[in-house]
Design a protein around this motif. Structure first.
Motif, PDB file in Angstrom:
ATOM      1  N   HIS A 191       0.827  -1.207   0.000  1.00  0.00           N
ATOM      2  CA  HIS A 191       0.000   0.000   0.000  1.00  0.00           C
ATOM      3  C   HIS A 191       0.863   1.260   0.000  1.00  0.00           C
ATOM      4  O   HIS A 191       0.632   2.190  -0.794  1.00  0.00           O
ATOM      5  N   GLN A 192       1.887   1.302   0.862  1.00  0.00           N
ATOM      6  CA  GLN A 192       2.735   2.484   0.936  1.00  0.00           C
ATOM      7  C   GLN A 192       3.510   2.723  -0.349  1.00  0.00           C
ATOM      8  O   GLN A 192       3.626   3.866  -0.825  1.00  0.00           O
ATOM      9  N   ILE A 193       4.058   1.647  -0.924  1.00  0.00           N
ATOM     10  CA  ILE A 193       4.809   1.801  -2.170  1.00  0.00           C
ATOM     11  C   ILE A 193       3.885   2.256  -3.293  1.00  0.00           C
ATOM     12  O   ILE A 193       4.259   3.092  -4.137  1.00  0.00           O
ATOM     13  N   SER A 194       2.676   1.724  -3.311  1.00  0.00           N
ATOM     14  CA  SER A 194       1.723   2.141  -4.343  1.00  0.00           C
ATOM     15  C   SER A 194       1.400   3.629  -4.215  1.00  0.00           C
ATOM     16  O   SER A 194       1.301   4.356  -5.226  1.00  0.00           O
ATOM     17  N   VAL A 198       2.143   6.307  -7.144  1.00  0.00           N
ATOM     18  CA  VAL A 198       1.050   7.081  -7.753  1.00  0.00           C
ATOM     19  C   VAL A 198       1.280   8.579  -7.562  1.00  0.00           C
ATOM     20  O   VAL A 198       1.109   9.385  -8.499  1.00  0.00           O
ATOM     21  N   GLN A 199       1.684   8.992  -6.358  1.00  0.00           N
ATOM     22  CA  GLN A 199       1.900  10.410  -6.100  1.00  0.00           C
ATOM     23  C   GLN A 199       3.039  10.961  -6.966  1.00  0.00           C
ATOM     24  O   GLN A 199       2.952  12.084  -7.495  1.00  0.00           O
ATOM     25  N   ALA A 200       4.093  10.180  -7.142  1.00  0.00           N
ATOM     26  CA  ALA A 200       5.201  10.629  -7.981  1.00  0.00           C
ATOM     27  C   ALA A 200       4.757  10.739  -9.433  1.00  0.00           C
ATOM     28  O   ALA A 200       5.118  11.691 -10.149  1.00  0.00           O
ATOM     29  N   ARG A 222      10.076   8.578  -8.778  1.00  0.00           N
ATOM     30  CA  ARG A 222       9.148   7.822  -9.616  1.00  0.00           C
ATOM     31  C   ARG A 222       9.765   6.493 -10.061  1.00  0.00           C
ATOM     32  O   ARG A 222       9.132   5.420  -9.985  1.00  0.00           O
ATOM     33  N   GLU A 223      11.019   6.534 -10.528  1.00  0.00           N
ATOM     34  CA  GLU A 223      11.677   5.313 -10.988  1.00  0.00           C
ATOM     35  C   GLU A 223      11.902   4.352  -9.825  1.00  0.00           C
ATOM     36  O   GLU A 223      11.748   3.135  -9.976  1.00  0.00           O
ATOM     37  N   ALA A 224      12.274   4.901  -8.658  1.00  0.00           N
ATOM     38  CA  ALA A 224      12.473   4.029  -7.494  1.00  0.00           C
ATOM     39  C   ALA A 224      11.157   3.364  -7.081  1.00  0.00           C
ATOM     40  O   ALA A 224      11.132   2.189  -6.692  1.00  0.00           O
ATOM     41  N   GLY A 225      10.048   4.113  -7.185  1.00  0.00           N
ATOM     42  CA  GLY A 225       8.750   3.523  -6.860  1.00  0.00           C
ATOM     43  C   GLY A 225       8.374   2.412  -7.814  1.00  0.00           C
ATOM     44  O   GLY A 225       7.858   1.371  -7.402  1.00  0.00           O
ATOM     45  N   ARG A 226       8.622   2.645  -9.100  1.00  0.00           N
ATOM     46  CA  ARG A 226       8.331   1.592 -10.089  1.00  0.00           C
ATOM     47  C   ARG A 226       9.175   0.347  -9.813  1.00  0.00           C
ATOM     48  O   ARG A 226       8.678  -0.781  -9.842  1.00  0.00           O
ATOM     49  N   GLU A 227      10.471   0.563  -9.573  1.00  0.00           N
ATOM     50  CA  GLU A 227      11.370  -0.576  -9.352  1.00  0.00           C
ATOM     51  C   GLU A 227      10.989  -1.317  -8.065  1.00  0.00           C
ATOM     52  O   GLU A 227      10.994  -2.551  -8.030  1.00  0.00           O
ATOM     53  N   ALA A 228      10.655  -0.562  -7.021  1.00  0.00           N
ATOM     54  CA  ALA A 228      10.267  -1.200  -5.762  1.00  0.00           C
ATOM     55  C   ALA A 228       8.997  -2.021  -5.932  1.00  0.00           C
ATOM     56  O   ALA A 228       8.872  -3.120  -5.378  1.00  0.00           O
ATOM     57  N   ALA A 229       8.045  -1.504  -6.703  1.00  0.00           N
ATOM     58  CA  ALA A 229       6.805  -2.249  -6.945  1.00  0.00           C
ATOM     59  C   ALA A 229       7.079  -3.541  -7.700  1.00  0.00           C
ATOM     60  O   ALA A 229       6.524  -4.604  -7.382  1.00  0.00           O
TER      61      ALA A 229
END
Length: 375
Positions: A191-194, A198-200, A222-229
């Motif tokens: 949930h937190q990573i999502s 999304v916010q980025a 943004r890229e870190a969020g995508r990679e983490a997901a």
């Protein structure tokens, strides 16, 4: 102790027991005979053969049962009043191997054949023949030999069942723990990573619509969020991948290569050698190696091509994945979770793995997995 060493020791022990029984039968026969006629020599040969054949009682218990029974009947017919000790050993071995019905049938035949053999020797009348046969194969000893074999067979079966139950319990606990970890990761991180992702994405989209320059820090988030997901999804998939679902294996590797082509990677697959059945664990490990390697190529290598080669050898499977990415020997790769997982899988199966940049550029993953051919 290795299986081979145990087998050698068991064979030596079997031959020692067989030689001792043969010697005991021969000495007993010699003590009761004074002549050396052809019939006596034939009886001596049967005494020795009936003992030595016990060396094969583990491999062919029914055959040994039949041979020792025939030898006992033969030397009784030749006039040798010698107990059928070898046959009792054979009864024990046959019952231990699970041939209870055959053993009972053979023993009934023996109980009927021994008096007839004693009569055929011509040295006894009917009463003496039955008395000699009863002494040669006491019913109590016969029952004791069969009971001992059955008791040991039941004990071995219970031990195997207990070991299997322990393994199943341990596997069940490991599956429960793995699923518990997956649930915890999903509940606490997904949930937190999502939200971060999304916010980025929204912030970048709004900045571009306004014609503003997007800060590098925002793009990095943004890229870190995508990679983490992506990493979290892969981790959860691995944790939830148990043996109750249809496992991926060798047959699914072509689909992996085809999927890599759909994202723009020129991937090829070559399978050499004669394809044969392999253990499920080896098949799954091949799939995971190819999957992780192609994933790393797509994410990190900046490669245009990748080749997957699987060599099916009689005693092993060799896998090699090459790419033409930016890796060089001067840039040592940082071992990530995926590479460590591959190495652990390969090592657990007794194989070895090599993953390193090539001198001409690009990265190579090589693994060799032994294929167990033991029955």
């Amino acid at each position: 102790m290795s299986t081979g060493r145990f087998g050698v020791r068991a064979a030596v022990r079997d031959w020692a027991i067989a030689a001792c029984v043969a010697a005991a039968l021969l000495v007993t026969g010699l003590s009761g005979q004074s002549s050396a006629t052809n019939l006596d020599l034939f009886g001596y040969a049967l005494l020795v053969a009936g003992g030595l054949v016990l060396a094969a009682r583990r491999r062919a218990p029914v055959v040994v049962l039949a041979v020792t029974g025939l030898c006992a009947v033969g030397y009784q017919a030749a006039g040798f009043d010698v107990p059928a000790v070898a046959y009792l050993f054979a009864v024990y071995a046959a019952v231990r191997a699970g041939h209870r019905v055959i053993t009972v049938a053979a023993s009934v035949v023996m109980l009927a054949a021994l008096p007839l053999a004693a009569l055929a020797s011509g040295l006894h009348d009917t009463g003496q023949a039955f008395a000699q046969a009863r002494g040669a194969l006491e019913l109590a000893w016969l029952i004791a030999a069969g009971a001992a074999g059955e008791a040991l067979r039941q004990a071995e079966r219970r031990a195997e069942e207990a070991e299997r139950t322990r393994e199943e319990t341990a596997r069940h606990r490991a599956d429960e723990e793995r699923l518990h970890i997956a649930r915890e990761l999903h509940d606490s991180l997904t949930h937190q990573i999502s939200i971060i992702k999304v916010q980025a994405e929204v912030a970048v989209h709004v900045a571009r619509r306004r014609g503003e320059q997007v800060p590098e820090a925002l793009l990095a988030i943004r890229e870190a969020g995508r990679e983490a997901a992506r990493e979290l999804r892969a981790t959860l998939e691995a944790l939830r991948d148990d043996d109750t679902s249809p496992p991926h294996g060798l047959d699914d590797v072509p689909a992996l290569v085809e999927r890599a082509r759909t994202i723009g990677l020129d991937a090829t697959l070559t399978i050499e050698g004669q394809r044969h059945d392999v253990p499920a664990a080896v098949s799954r490990t091949v799939y995971r190696i190819v999957q992780e390697s192609l994933t790393n190529v797509a994410r990190h290598a900046a490669a245009a091509t990748a080749s997957v080669r699987i060599d099916c050898r009689p005693d092993a499977l060799a896998i090699r994945i090459d790419d033409d990415g930016k890796a060089t020997p001067d840039t040592a790769p940082v071992p990530g979770v995926g590479l460590l997982g591959m190495r652990e899988r390969v090592t657990a199966l007794g194989g070895h793995l090599r993953a390193e940049p090539r001198s001409e550029g690009g990265f190579t993953v090589q693994a060799e997995l032994p294929v167990d051919r033991m029955p």
